[in-house]
Write a protein that holds these residues in place. Structure first.
Motif, PDB file in Angstrom:
ATOM      1  N   LEU A 240       1.078  -0.982  -0.238  1.00 34.52           N
ATOM      2  CA  LEU A 240       0.027  -0.380  -0.128  1.00 34.52           C
ATOM      3  C   LEU A 240       0.791   1.204  -0.408  1.00 34.52           C
ATOM      4  CD1 LEU A 240      -2.964   0.321   0.344  1.00 34.52           C
ATOM      5  CD2 LEU A 240      -2.650   1.657   2.569  1.00 34.52           C
ATOM      6  N   THR A 241       0.508   2.075  -1.019  1.00 33.28           N
ATOM      7  CA  THR A 241       1.956   3.523  -1.728  1.00 33.28           C
ATOM      8  C   THR A 241       1.590   4.321  -1.412  1.00 33.28           C
ATOM      9  OG1 THR A 241       1.747   3.032  -3.615  1.00 33.28           O
ATOM     10  CG2 THR A 241       3.308   1.334  -2.773  1.00 33.28           C
ATOM     11  N   GLU A 242      -0.369   4.614  -1.412  1.00 33.31           N
ATOM     12  CA  GLU A 242      -0.910   5.411  -0.790  1.00 33.31           C
ATOM     13  C   GLU A 242      -2.114   5.224  -0.261  1.00 33.31           C
ATOM     14  OE1 GLU A 242      -2.005   9.143  -4.648  1.00 33.31           O
ATOM     15  OE2 GLU A 242      -0.662   7.384  -4.767  1.00 33.31           O
ATOM     16  N   LEU A 243      -2.565   6.483  -0.010  1.00 33.23           N
ATOM     17  CA  LEU A 243      -3.912   6.079   1.032  1.00 33.23           C
ATOM     18  C   LEU A 243      -3.856   7.413   1.338  1.00 33.23           C
ATOM     19  CD1 LEU A 243      -6.269   3.964   2.547  1.00 33.23           C
ATOM     20  CD2 LEU A 243      -4.821   4.642   4.384  1.00 33.23           C
ATOM     21  N   ASN A 244      -5.110   8.069   0.336  1.00 34.22           N
ATOM     22  CA  ASN A 244      -5.622   9.443   0.934  1.00 34.22           C
ATOM     23  C   ASN A 244      -6.564   9.499   1.142  1.00 34.22           C
ATOM     24  OD1 ASN A 244      -3.375   9.822  -1.665  1.00 34.22           O
ATOM     25  ND2 ASN A 244      -4.930   8.953  -3.144  1.00 34.22           N
ATOM     26  N   VAL A 245      -7.038   9.160   2.128  1.00 34.70           N
ATOM     27  CA  VAL A 245      -8.440   9.511   3.237  1.00 34.70           C
ATOM     28  C   VAL A 245      -8.443   8.972   4.707  1.00 34.70           C
ATOM     29  CG1 VAL A 245     -10.591   8.479   1.445  1.00 34.70           C
ATOM     30  CG2 VAL A 245      -8.781   6.774   2.883  1.00 34.70           C
ATOM     31  N   THR A 246      -9.026   9.858   5.499  1.00 34.32           N
ATOM     32  CA  THR A 246      -9.148   9.224   7.197  1.00 34.32           C
ATOM     33  C   THR A 246     -10.293   9.112   7.220  1.00 34.32           C
ATOM     34  OG1 THR A 246      -9.327  11.761   7.036  1.00 34.32           O
ATOM     35  CG2 THR A 246      -6.826  11.142   7.061  1.00 34.32           C
ATOM     36  N   VAL A 247     -10.431   8.742   8.466  1.00 27.97           N
ATOM     37  CA  VAL A 247     -11.619   8.355   9.343  1.00 27.97           C
ATOM     38  C   VAL A 247     -12.655   9.432   9.534  1.00 27.97           C
ATOM     39  CG1 VAL A 247     -12.729   6.981  11.092  1.00 27.97           C
ATOM     40  CG2 VAL A 247     -10.978   5.944   9.875  1.00 27.97           C
ATOM     41  N   GLY A 248     -13.552   9.870   8.830  1.00 22.82           N
ATOM     42  CA  GLY A 248     -14.844  10.485   9.087  1.00 22.82           C
ATOM     43  C   GLY A 248     -14.882  11.343   7.460  1.00 22.82           C
ATOM     44  N   GLY A 249     -13.890  11.098   6.630  1.00 21.63           N
ATOM     45  CA  GLY A 249     -13.754  11.671   5.496  1.00 21.63           C
ATOM     46  C   GLY A 249     -14.550  11.576   4.913  1.00 21.63           C
ATOM     47  N   GLN A 250     -15.237  12.562   3.726  1.00 21.57           N
ATOM     48  CA  GLN A 250     -16.172  12.233   2.941  1.00 21.57           C
ATOM     49  C   GLN A 250     -14.963  11.630   1.513  1.00 21.57           C
ATOM     50  OE1 GLN A 250     -19.607  11.701   2.923  1.00 21.57           O
ATOM     51  NE2 GLN A 250     -19.764  12.439   5.312  1.00 21.57           N
ATOM     52  N   VAL A 251     -16.455  10.619   1.100  1.00 22.43           N
ATOM     53  CA  VAL A 251     -15.182  10.547  -0.503  1.00 22.43           C
ATOM     54  C   VAL A 251     -16.633  10.145  -1.361  1.00 22.43           C
ATOM     55  CG1 VAL A 251     -13.591   9.255   0.631  1.00 22.43           C
ATOM     56  CG2 VAL A 251     -15.229   8.154  -0.396  1.00 22.43           C
ATOM     57  N   ALA A 252     -16.322  11.035  -3.232  1.00 22.03           N
ATOM     58  CA  ALA A 252     -16.485  10.874  -3.958  1.00 22.03           C
ATOM     59  C   ALA A 252     -16.543  10.006  -4.914  1.00 22.03           C
ATOM     60  CB  ALA A 252     -16.923  12.539  -4.830  1.00 22.03           C
ATOM     61  N   VAL A 253     -18.113   9.326  -5.826  1.00 26.69           N
ATOM     62  CA  VAL A 253     -17.684   7.994  -6.648  1.00 26.69           C
ATOM     63  C   VAL A 253     -16.563   8.921  -7.220  1.00 26.69           C
ATOM     64  CG1 VAL A 253     -19.344   9.733  -8.352  1.00 26.69           C
ATOM     65  CG2 VAL A 253     -18.741   6.901  -8.028  1.00 26.69           C
ATOM     66  N   GLY A 254     -16.292   7.639  -7.426  1.00 28.99           N
ATOM     67  CA  GLY A 254     -13.904   7.307  -8.506  1.00 28.99           C
ATOM     68  C   GLY A 254     -13.097   8.595  -8.058  1.00 28.99           C
ATOM     69  N   ALA A 255     -13.580   8.758  -6.925  1.00 25.75           N
ATOM     70  CA  ALA A 255     -11.888   9.391  -6.543  1.00 25.75           C
ATOM     71  C   ALA A 255     -10.871   8.833  -5.790  1.00 25.75           C
ATOM     72  CB  ALA A 255     -12.505  10.219  -5.015  1.00 25.75           C
ATOM     73  N   LEU A 256      -9.849   8.454  -6.184  1.00 26.64           N
ATOM     74  CA  LEU A 256      -8.719   7.689  -5.858  1.00 26.64           C
ATOM     75  C   LEU A 256      -8.163   8.052  -3.528  1.00 26.64           C
ATOM     76  CD1 LEU A 256      -6.132   6.099  -6.928  1.00 26.64           C
ATOM     77  CD2 LEU A 256      -4.771   8.524  -6.822  1.00 26.64           C
ATOM     78  N   LEU A 257      -9.022   6.425  -4.026  1.00 25.16           N
ATOM     79  CA  LEU A 257      -8.335   6.401  -2.668  1.00 25.16           C
ATOM     80  C   LEU A 257      -7.183   5.844  -1.950  1.00 25.16           C
ATOM     81  CD1 LEU A 257     -11.934   4.137  -1.989  1.00 25.16           C
ATOM     82  CD2 LEU A 257     -11.607   6.695  -1.886  1.00 25.16           C
ATOM     83  N   ALA A 258      -6.443   4.582  -2.852  1.00 25.19           N
ATOM     84  CA  ALA A 258      -5.346   4.408  -2.239  1.00 25.19           C
ATOM     85  C   ALA A 258      -5.173   3.937  -3.574  1.00 25.19           C
ATOM     86  CB  ALA A 258      -5.303   3.091  -1.215  1.00 25.19           C
ATOM     87  N   VAL A 259      -3.300   3.332  -3.422  1.00 20.18           N
ATOM     88  CA  VAL A 259      -2.822   2.749  -4.370  1.00 20.18           C
ATOM     89  C   VAL A 259      -2.097   1.309  -4.236  1.00 20.18           C
ATOM     90  CG1 VAL A 259      -1.076   2.605  -6.462  1.00 20.18           C
ATOM     91  CG2 VAL A 259      -2.400   5.215  -5.688  1.00 20.18           C
ATOM     92  N   VAL A 260      -2.267   0.605  -4.638  1.00 17.00           N
ATOM     93  CA  VAL A 260      -1.440  -0.721  -4.043  1.00 17.00           C
ATOM     94  C   VAL A 260      -0.622  -1.162  -5.296  1.00 17.00           C
ATOM     95  CG1 VAL A 260      -1.343  -3.020  -3.658  1.00 17.00           C
ATOM     96  CG2 VAL A 260      -3.375  -1.641  -2.847  1.00 17.00           C
ATOM     97  N   THR A 261       0.801  -1.201  -4.982  1.00 12.12           N
ATOM     98  CA  THR A 261       2.041  -1.386  -6.502  1.00 12.12           C
ATOM     99  C   THR A 261       2.387  -2.453  -6.076  1.00 12.12           C
ATOM    100  OG1 THR A 261       2.398   0.968  -6.461  1.00 12.12           O
ATOM    101  CG2 THR A 261       4.309  -0.110  -6.899  1.00 12.12           C
ATOM    102  N   GLU A 262       2.019  -2.996  -7.094  1.00 15.43           N
ATOM    103  CA  GLU A 262       2.527  -4.841  -7.133  1.00 15.43           C
ATOM    104  C   GLU A 262       4.648  -4.758  -7.450  1.00 15.43           C
ATOM    105  OE1 GLU A 262       0.501  -7.219 -10.018  1.00 15.43           O
ATOM    106  OE2 GLU A 262      -0.801  -5.640 -10.541  1.00 15.43           O
TER     107      GLU A 262
END
Length: 674
Positions: free
Chosen positions: A641-663
């Motif tokens: 998990l190289t990227e995590l763009n959210v925090t607990v309590g935050g609102q997200v829109a449909v299609g928002a980039l939540l996280a990135v998993v790098t193989e």
């Protein structure tokens, strides 16, 4: 006691349903609405509406104090709770009565007795009603599995979880408590034995304050998803098939209502089996009593001729029931049209309902007494479906002399309906209604598992139908462009004086991509180079919203509707939804491999991993709260998990980039191993 102005402490479809009866009987009506519902159709249906500031249910429809204040301010003399929210809250019922208003529901004491499903089971057992034993979550063992975790204070699938592995129990209990708290304001849950293939049978009861108790027919609601009903019907095929079962069900339901001094409309729900442990056919067990009107009440109305809302108001005003209820006539089936994607684990959808129209004008919120179709909808064309409330858009109900005709009529109506915009479960509903097992009355709570959700959620239109619909969409788009052109509007789209390259347009549908190639010349339509599975294709009529083609000698009409890049095509081959592929890719829309995008808008309630963690495909990364349910968002692939763009309590829109998993880099891994 008289009732002249009714406030409905609810929203959407059920508020509109109650307002319809108010109009028919000359009663004035009052709506309440949250900020999210400011443009909801139920607001326009009422004579007057009162704002409840805020968006979330906890700040609006679950605030009994604000609703009572609204009733007084609007001059209402009665409050109808609808279903859900505060409809089974005894404290709210008392506050309504304490304010000098008429409560359109049972006595608060009756609500309290049935409000705790744990205590209700004990009370029903004492009254002689068969029950499934309640299990203490702390005492559940492997021998008890599978068990069903249930919210004590509510229903509708909220706070319900099936547990088959003891290791999952604590996590599922915690999730159920969170959902129950959010939906009902009470986190109490309990467990009971889970019957994998039970039949969900319920009895509609009505009782007045003078001791008359009606059992007004039974309903079967066995086809469910996530423990929420999807298809309901009256009468029950199981009860019809088992001699003497109806009489035993009705007696148990009357015992239940009498035991708590019930008044008004209510439903006693049972879990039935084909054969009991002793070999006795048609055994059943008390599940719960809903001290309110049920979502599926229209099927009872359409088989008895009763307006149950009118009877609720009549009883609340002190009226009497006749000594006996009317007899049941014919058969009625109701389906719930949801904004959701069954093929993607029932993922709720948000967006715009551009159009919702049945092929023939339905009776809206009306009691059907002859063969026909009824529509109870909480949306109209242009309604925005948000994330704060249940994703049910409408209930479509058929009535006919027999079950077979009712099923055929409802399936045909849904298949021909225009359902444009947000994705729905329409195709699944039609597939269920046409399934041989359903038509044989062989339904239970495991219907989707038994017959395969992938099969039942398949699009009604096949690949060939989708391809020819894409051709119709391309032709209609060309006609639209010519009709709105400022010069040479009379020439066909793509017209050339000499033969030239074909017109090319690409669409994506549920079954893949279609690169449409065609020419419009002196000899008509030429589709060479685009295989749509027909030997001959002749264009008979072309308009921006209508294309008529002759396919291998058969004339077919295609109705085309465009909404930005989305296209809906209706024909006898099945409804098709397409999206036009742009000729040039916008670099800003590209995402990296392993990106985890929000499938729906919602609030982040929990995180399951941190940046730097090694995760596996399918591992929970975070949990979203959307449309009154908790949704698990999992890793799309294995890696870091190289990227995590959210925090607990935050609102997200449909299609928002939540996280990135790098193989992991394959070469690096090989080098390390070497």
């Amino acid at each position: 006691m008289t009732v002249s102005r009714v406030l409905v402490a609810n929203r959407g479809e059920i508020a509109r349903r109650v307002f319809a009866t108010c109009r028919r009987t000359g009663l004035a009506s009052v709506a309440v609405f949250s900020d999210a519902d400011a443009r909801s159709p139920h607001v326009d249906d009422a004579d007057v509406a009162v704002r409840l500031p805020g968006h979330a249910p906890a700040d609006t429809y679950l605030r009994g104090d604000r609703i009572v204040e609204a009733a007084i301010a609007a001059g209402a003399d009665a409050v109808h709770p609808g279903y859900g929210f505060l409809s089974e809250n005894a404290g709210f019922a008392r506050s309504v009565q304490d304010a000098g208003l008429t409560w359109v529901g049972p006595p608060p004491a009756s609500i309290e007795q049935m409000g705790s499903k744990v205590e209700a089971k004990k009370l029903m057992a004492a009254a002689g009603v068969p029950v499934l034993a309640e299990l203490d979550p702390a005492a559940v063992t492997a021998a008890d599995l599978p068990v069903l975790v249930k919210a004590s204070a509510g229903g509708g699938g909220r706070g319900m979880r099936v547990v088959r592995d003891l290791a999952d129990l604590d996590g599922q209990l915690a999730a159920a408590r969170r959902e129950a708290q959010a939906a009902f304001g009470d986190p109490t849950v309990f467990c009971e034995r889970y019957l994998e293939t039970g039949r969900h049978i319920e009895v509609q009861v009505l009782a007045d304050r003078y001791g008359t108790v009606w059992a007004v027919g039974e309903r079967e609601c066995s086809i469910q998803r996530r423990h929420q009903k999807v298809v309901e019907e009256a009468p029950s095929p199981l009860v019809e098939a088992v001699p003497g079962m109806r009489e035993r069900l009705f007696e148990a339901a009357r015992l239940a209502a009498t035991a708590i001094g019930y008044e008004g409309a209510g439903t006693v729900e049972f879990l039935a089996t084909g054969t009991g442990a002793d070999g006795q056919a048609g055994e059943f067990y008390f599940l719960e009593m809903n001290t309110r009107l049920q979502v599926e009440h229209p099927v009872t109305e359409c088989t008895t001729g009763l307006d149950l809302v009118d009877l609720q108001l009549h009883i609340a005003a002190g009226g009497r029931l006749d000594p006996e209820p009317p007899a049941v006539r014919g058969h009625s089936i109701e389906v719930r049209l949801y904004a959701e994607d069954p093929a993607r684990d029932w993922q709720p959808q948000s967006g715009t309902v551009h159009r919702l129209a049945l092929p023939t004008a339905p009776a809206e919120f009306a009691v059907l007494r002859e063969t026909g179709v009824r529509l109870d909808s909480g949306v109209v064309d242009g309604t925005e479906v948000g994330v704060h409330y249940d994703p049910m858009l409408a209930k479509v109900v058929s009535r006919a002399p027999t079950r077979a005709v009712a099923a055929r009529l409802l399936a045909a109506t849904l298949a021909s309906a225009e359902v444009h915009g947000v994705r729905t479960n329409r195709d699944l509903l039609v597939n269920v209604l046409r399934h041989p097992a359903f038509l044989a009355g062989d339904t239970d709570t495991a219907f989707f598992d038994t017959h395969g959700l992938d099969v039942l959620s398949a699009p009604l239109a096949d690949r060939q139908a989708e391809a020819v619909s894409a051709l119709a969409a391309a032709l209609a788009d060309a006609a639209h462009r010519r009709a709105t052109a400022s010069v040479n509007a009379g020439l066909p789209g793509g017209w050339r004086n000499l033969p030239s390259q074909p017109q090319v347009k690409t669409f994506t549908g549920d079954l893949g991509e279609h690169e449409v190639r065609y020419r419009l010349g002196r000899t008509g339509l030429d589709t060479a180079g685009f295989d749509i599975g027909f030997e001959t294709v002749v264009l008979l009529d072309l308009r921006p919203d209508r294309v008529v083609l002759e396919l291998d000698g058969l004339r077919r009409e295609f109705r085309v509707a465009r909404y930005a890049d989305a296209v809906h095509v209706e024909s006898g081959l099945g409804p098709v939804r397409l999206r036009e592929v742009p000729r040039f890719t916008d670099p800003s829309t590209q995402v990296a491999a392993g990106s985890l995008l929000a499938p729906m808008p919602g609030a982040v309630i929990r995180l399951g991993a941190e940046v730097g963690d090694t995760v596996t495909a399918g591992q929970p990364i975070l949990w979203l709260d959307a449309m009154k349910m908790e949704h698990t968002i999992t890793a799309p692939t294995s890696g870091v998990l190289t990227e995590l763009n959210v925090t607990v309590g935050g609102q997200v829109a449909v299609g928002a980039l939540l996280a990135v998993v790098t193989e992991p880099d394959a070469h690096t891994v090989e080098g390390e191993q070497a």
